[in-house]
Design a protein around this motif. Sequence first.
Motif, PDB file in Angstrom:
ATOM      1  N   PRO A  85      -8.463  -1.758   6.304  1.00 42.55           N
ATOM      2  CA  PRO A  85      -7.379  -2.027   7.344  1.00 42.55           C
ATOM      3  C   PRO A  85      -7.981  -3.314   8.185  1.00 42.55           C
ATOM      4  CG  PRO A  85      -8.887  -0.077   7.478  1.00 42.55           C
ATOM      5  CD  PRO A  85      -9.217  -0.509   6.188  1.00 42.55           C
ATOM      6  N   THR A 110       0.690  -1.115   0.006  1.00 45.71           N
ATOM      7  CA  THR A 110       0.066  -0.082  -0.035  1.00 45.71           C
ATOM      8  C   THR A 110       0.750   1.279  -0.037  1.00 45.71           C
ATOM      9  OG1 THR A 110       0.029  -0.238   2.479  1.00 45.71           O
ATOM     10  CG2 THR A 110      -1.949  -1.024   1.211  1.00 45.71           C
ATOM     11  N   ASN A 169      -5.396  -0.497   1.433  1.00 44.38           N
ATOM     12  CA  ASN A 169      -5.582   0.774   2.502  1.00 44.38           C
ATOM     13  C   ASN A 169      -7.091   0.944   2.850  1.00 44.38           C
ATOM     14  OD1 ASN A 169      -3.391   2.041   3.342  1.00 44.38           O
ATOM     15  ND2 ASN A 169      -2.848   2.871   1.242  1.00 44.38           N
TER      16      ASN A 169
END
Length: 194
Positions: free
Chosen positions: A44, A11, A41
């Motif tokens: 999460p 990411t 991202n």
Amino acid sequence: MIKILALSGSTRSGSFNQRLLDIAVTGARHAGAEVTVIDLNDYPLPLYNQDLEYSEGMPEQAAVLKKLMLSHSGLLIASPEYNGFPTPLLKNTLDWLSRQQAEHEPPMMAFKGKVAAVMAASPGAGGGTRGLQVLRILLQNLGVMALPNQVTLGQAATAFREDGRLHNDELQRSALLLGEELVNLLEKQVTRFD
Ligand SMILES: Cc1cc2nc3c(=O)[nH]c(=O)nc-3n(C[C@H](O)[C@H](O)[C@H](O)COP(=O)(O)O)c2cc1C
């Protein structure tokens, strides 16, 4: 229509793997697939912990991602190698998605029968090849068939043009073709089982 989920094991902003992935995505779209590119991202997840799973269940973002995975038949994955392994981010994500949410849910439901194409990029000379060997084992354990062909990109820091294509025309073509090859195989599968 063939649906492919594309994700990078990094990411990092400006990730070489994300950029390499984008080329294969272009190839897959050119071959007629609908490709959903996700950024991990946006999903999460805590580090997998069985006590956490038992007390709180699957995290909401993992459940969302699992549902998304279920609605796609192909996977395009580009991941850096960290010390010769796929990134902990990718491993952790796949571990969460491998978990059952109900007692009678078939094991590895999100993965079974899917076909994947794998790629790796690295600023070093090896291009992340070692990580792909491990990723292939992991995918096999999840019930995913990986295409024998793959693309690895070494010296990635100087490999890309400003427009996102690779300076090396042969590698650029290989990355495009990998995306196309994934679509072509998935199309044959659909025809066979129709
Ligand atoms: C913990 C760690 C281990 C790494 N191990 C390797 C490695 O084994 N081989 C390699 O080629 N690069 C290795 N690298 C360098 C990564 O390839 C580099 O950070 C790369 O830019 C990551 O991919 P990205 O650009 O998509 O984020 C490592 C980086 C980190 C942070």
